[in-house]
Design a protein around this motif. Structure first.
Motif, PDB file in Angstrom:
ATOM      1  N   ASP A 177       1.007  -1.184   0.080  1.00 30.12           N
ATOM      2  CA  ASP A 177      -0.122  -0.114  -0.003  1.00 30.12           C
ATOM      3  C   ASP A 177       0.827   1.176  -0.003  1.00 30.12           C
ATOM      4  OD1 ASP A 177      -2.316  -1.449  -0.016  1.00 30.12           O
ATOM      5  OD2 ASP A 177      -2.651  -1.319   2.072  1.00 30.12           O
ATOM      6  N   ASP A 178       1.995   1.043   0.494  1.00 30.24           N
ATOM      7  CA  ASP A 178       2.997   2.149   0.583  1.00 30.24           C
ATOM      8  C   ASP A 178       3.758   2.526  -0.607  1.00 30.24           C
ATOM      9  OD1 ASP A 178       1.973   3.005   2.926  1.00 30.24           O
ATOM     10  OD2 ASP A 178       3.394   1.684   4.205  1.00 30.24           O
ATOM     11  N   TYR A 179       4.201   1.657  -1.130  1.00 24.08           N
ATOM     12  CA  TYR A 179       5.371   1.880  -2.273  1.00 24.08           C
ATOM     13  C   TYR A 179       5.280   0.550  -3.336  1.00 24.08           C
ATOM     14  CZ  TYR A 179       8.094  -1.725   0.031  1.00 24.08           C
ATOM     15  OH  TYR A 179       8.461  -2.962   0.617  1.00 24.08           O
TER      16      TYR A 179
ATOM     17  N   LEU B 140      11.909   3.757   3.335  1.00 25.70           N
ATOM     18  CA  LEU B 140      13.217   3.770   2.844  1.00 25.70           C
ATOM     19  C   LEU B 140      13.947   2.712   3.482  1.00 25.70           C
ATOM     20  CD1 LEU B 140      14.144   7.655   2.372  1.00 25.70           C
ATOM     21  CD2 LEU B 140      13.281   5.889   0.751  1.00 25.70           C
ATOM     22  N   ASP B 141      13.861   2.505   4.700  1.00 23.14           N
ATOM     23  CA  ASP B 141      14.811   1.484   5.398  1.00 23.14           C
ATOM     24  C   ASP B 141      14.239   0.127   4.856  1.00 23.14           C
ATOM     25  OD1 ASP B 141      16.377   3.209   6.655  1.00 23.14           O
ATOM     26  OD2 ASP B 141      14.965   3.050   8.502  1.00 23.14           O
ATOM     27  N   GLU B 142      13.020  -0.037   4.702  1.00 18.04           N
ATOM     28  CA  GLU B 142      12.399  -1.422   4.240  1.00 18.04           C
ATOM     29  C   GLU B 142      12.707  -1.592   2.787  1.00 18.04           C
ATOM     30  OE1 GLU B 142       7.735  -3.411   3.285  1.00 18.04           O
ATOM     31  OE2 GLU B 142       7.957  -1.804   4.866  1.00 18.04           O
ATOM     32  N   VAL B 143      12.735  -0.571   1.972  1.00 18.43           N
ATOM     33  CA  VAL B 143      12.881  -0.693   0.453  1.00 18.43           C
ATOM     34  C   VAL B 143      14.400  -0.918   0.529  1.00 18.43           C
ATOM     35  CG1 VAL B 143      13.098   0.455  -1.624  1.00 18.43           C
ATOM     36  CG2 VAL B 143      10.935   0.524  -0.622  1.00 18.43           C
ATOM     37  N   GLY B 144      15.244  -0.187   1.024  1.00 20.44           N
ATOM     38  CA  GLY B 144      16.819  -0.557   1.243  1.00 20.44           C
ATOM     39  C   GLY B 144      16.889  -2.156   1.607  1.00 20.44           C
ATOM     40  N   GLY B 145      16.538  -2.632   2.504  1.00 21.12           N
ATOM     41  CA  GLY B 145      16.702  -4.128   2.766  1.00 21.12           C
ATOM     42  C   GLY B 145      16.408  -4.939   1.612  1.00 21.12           C
ATOM     43  N   GLN B 146      15.290  -4.666   0.869  1.00 22.39           N
ATOM     44  CA  GLN B 146      14.871  -5.495  -0.238  1.00 22.39           C
ATOM     45  C   GLN B 146      15.979  -5.453  -1.303  1.00 22.39           C
ATOM     46  OE1 GLN B 146      12.341  -7.960  -1.210  1.00 22.39           O
ATOM     47  NE2 GLN B 146      14.062  -8.143  -2.412  1.00 22.39           N
ATOM     48  N   VAL B 147      16.397  -4.063  -1.643  1.00 27.55           N
ATOM     49  CA  VAL B 147      17.311  -3.978  -2.563  1.00 27.55           C
ATOM     50  C   VAL B 147      18.737  -4.565  -2.494  1.00 27.55           C
ATOM     51  CG1 VAL B 147      19.001  -2.138  -3.442  1.00 27.55           C
ATOM     52  CG2 VAL B 147      16.338  -1.514  -3.378  1.00 27.55           C
ATOM     53  N   ARG B 148      19.260  -4.522  -1.130  1.00 25.53           N
ATOM     54  CA  ARG B 148      20.296  -5.134  -0.733  1.00 25.53           C
ATOM     55  C   ARG B 148      20.315  -6.769  -0.869  1.00 25.53           C
ATOM     56  NH1 ARG B 148      25.547  -3.975  -0.470  1.00 25.53           N
ATOM     57  NH2 ARG B 148      25.722  -1.859   0.253  1.00 25.53           N
TER      58      ARG B 148
ATOM     59  N   LEU C  92       5.399   6.017  -4.315  1.00 23.70           N
ATOM     60  CA  LEU C  92       5.609   6.173  -2.731  1.00 23.70           C
ATOM     61  C   LEU C  92       4.331   6.724  -2.294  1.00 23.70           C
ATOM     62  CD1 LEU C  92       7.277   5.657  -0.114  1.00 23.70           C
ATOM     63  CD2 LEU C  92       8.569   7.539  -0.458  1.00 23.70           C
ATOM     64  N   ASP C  93       3.470   6.157  -1.381  1.00 20.49           N
ATOM     65  CA  ASP C  93       2.225   6.950  -1.095  1.00 20.49           C
ATOM     66  C   ASP C  93       2.687   8.148  -0.080  1.00 20.49           C
ATOM     67  OD1 ASP C  93      -0.074   6.984   1.057  1.00 20.49           O
ATOM     68  OD2 ASP C  93      -0.758   6.198  -0.755  1.00 20.49           O
ATOM     69  N   PRO C  94       1.754   9.123  -0.486  1.00 23.81           N
ATOM     70  CA  PRO C  94       2.122  10.410   0.076  1.00 23.81           C
ATOM     71  C   PRO C  94       1.854  10.461   1.656  1.00 23.81           C
ATOM     72  CG  PRO C  94       0.711  10.892  -1.618  1.00 23.81           C
ATOM     73  CD  PRO C  94       0.991   9.335  -1.508  1.00 23.81           C
ATOM     74  N   ALA C  95       1.284   9.319   2.203  1.00 22.31           N
ATOM     75  CA  ALA C  95       1.042   9.193   3.461  1.00 22.31           C
ATOM     76  C   ALA C  95       1.810   8.331   4.214  1.00 22.31           C
ATOM     77  CB  ALA C  95      -0.344   8.714   3.806  1.00 22.31           C
ATOM     78  N   SER C  96       2.966   7.932   3.510  1.00 22.47           N
ATOM     79  CA  SER C  96       3.955   6.895   4.000  1.00 22.47           C
ATOM     80  C   SER C  96       4.761   7.504   4.855  1.00 22.47           C
ATOM     81  CB  SER C  96       4.927   6.146   2.827  1.00 22.47           C
ATOM     82  OG  SER C  96       4.066   5.241   1.997  1.00 22.47           O
ATOM     83  N   ALA C  97       5.417   6.697   5.952  1.00 24.38           N
ATOM     84  CA  ALA C  97       6.497   7.221   6.859  1.00 24.38           C
ATOM     85  C   ALA C  97       7.656   7.001   6.213  1.00 24.38           C
ATOM     86  CB  ALA C  97       6.607   6.130   8.228  1.00 24.38           C
ATOM     87  N   VAL C  98       8.273   8.140   5.564  1.00 19.08           N
ATOM     88  CA  VAL C  98       9.244   8.099   4.643  1.00 19.08           C
ATOM     89  C   VAL C  98      10.571   7.374   5.114  1.00 19.08           C
ATOM     90  CG1 VAL C  98      11.110   9.703   3.753  1.00 19.08           C
ATOM     91  CG2 VAL C  98       8.518  10.325   3.554  1.00 19.08           C
ATOM     92  N   GLU C  99      10.992   7.577   6.333  1.00 16.23           N
ATOM     93  CA  GLU C  99      12.273   6.829   6.833  1.00 16.23           C
ATOM     94  C   GLU C  99      12.168   5.431   7.058  1.00 16.23           C
ATOM     95  OE1 GLU C  99      15.133   8.149   6.923  1.00 16.23           O
ATOM     96  OE2 GLU C  99      14.810  10.463   7.184  1.00 16.23           O
TER      97      GLU C  99
END
Length: 262
Positions: A26-28, A56-64, A46-53
């Motif tokens: 729902d967020d990204y 980004l941490d969650e997405v970064g983990g997937q990218v890694r 990236l949903d405008p209501a998302s908790a940005v930090e």
């Protein structure tokens, strides 16, 4: 063609090939492009209501987990507050800036004065699909030719899209050589123009203008009332302005380093 309507149409515009790997919540929306794109993973929604930090941490983990150490993040017109500052705090580098252009098509397509020596074709078979891919590689200096099976699949998809009126890719030729291309997708009366490019040695000869004119004509023929395009500020931007497009804001992409976890 109000600013809010253009912003909403722009926010709704996401694209990735059918063979991409995606993670969507729902967020990204995170995309890992097929290998022949030779591109970093991209956070394209990236949903405008998302908790940005946290996001980004969650997405970064997937990218890694995919084996990458960098991520491309687009800051769109509806980006969450603080996204750009958060990216810069993580050491992100500005990669690309595009203007969001829109054109009202209610009165028909503009007359763009296409040069007589530019021949136009539509991507509809394997030969024109290879031409479109070659133009993209040379025009943008990135990517590589996919294998024969992938070309065959892409050709079949292009032919089906063209026949159905969902989408199309226009190709420009000079003396029989493919030198320009650009696609469009039709969604809810909006013509999304994408991928417009011209090989370096054919620039300045009206090729981009010819590709633009073909797509706008096609859009009007298929009922589009609005054309939307995200144009590079230094290259396609001036041509789009002369064609009657108006700017409704800018979007920027950042290359974001992803540190190791743990």
């Amino acid at each position: 063609m109000t600013p809010d309507a253009v912003a909403a149409a722009s926010a709704a515009w996401t694209w990735y090939p059918a063979d991409a790997t995606t993670v969507e919540t729902d967020d990204y929306l995170l995309v890992r492009w097929p290998d022949y794109f030779v591109a970093r993973p991209g956070l394209i929604r990236l949903d405008p209501a998302s908790a940005v930090e946290d996001t980004l941490d969650e997405v970064g983990g997937q990218v890694r987990a995919w084996g990458f150490d960098e991520l491309v993040v687009w800051v769109k017109l509806d980006a969450p507050a603080g996204l750009e500052a958060a990216l810069q705090a993580r050491g992100a580098a500005l990669d690309e800036t595009v203007d969001v252009f829109a054109l009202d098509l209610a009165g028909g397509p503009p007359v763009l004065g296409v040069p007589d020596d530019v021949e136009m074709r539509w991507q509809a078979d394997e030969a024109t699909t290879r031409d479109a891919i070659r133009v993209g590689i040379e025009a943008f200096d990135e990517g590589s030719m996919p294998d024969d099976d992938t070309v065959s699949r892409l050709a079949a998809e292009a032919a089906d899209d063209l026949a159905s009126g969902r989408a199309a890719c226009a190709l420009a030729y000079l003396d029989g050589r493919p030198v320009g291309s650009g696609g469009l997708t039709l969604v809810d009366g909006v013509a999304r123009l994408w991928g417009g490019g011209v090989v370096p040695d054919a620039r300045g000869r009206g090729v981009y203008r010819a590709v633009l004119a073909a797509r706008l004509d096609h859009a009007v023929e298929h009922g589009a009332a609005l054309a939307l395009v995200k144009g590079r500020v230094e290259t396609s931007g001036p041509i789009l302005r002369r064609a009657g497009f108006a700017v409704f804001g800018q979007e920027r992409s950042y290359v974001v380093p992803v540190p190791p976890t743990g």
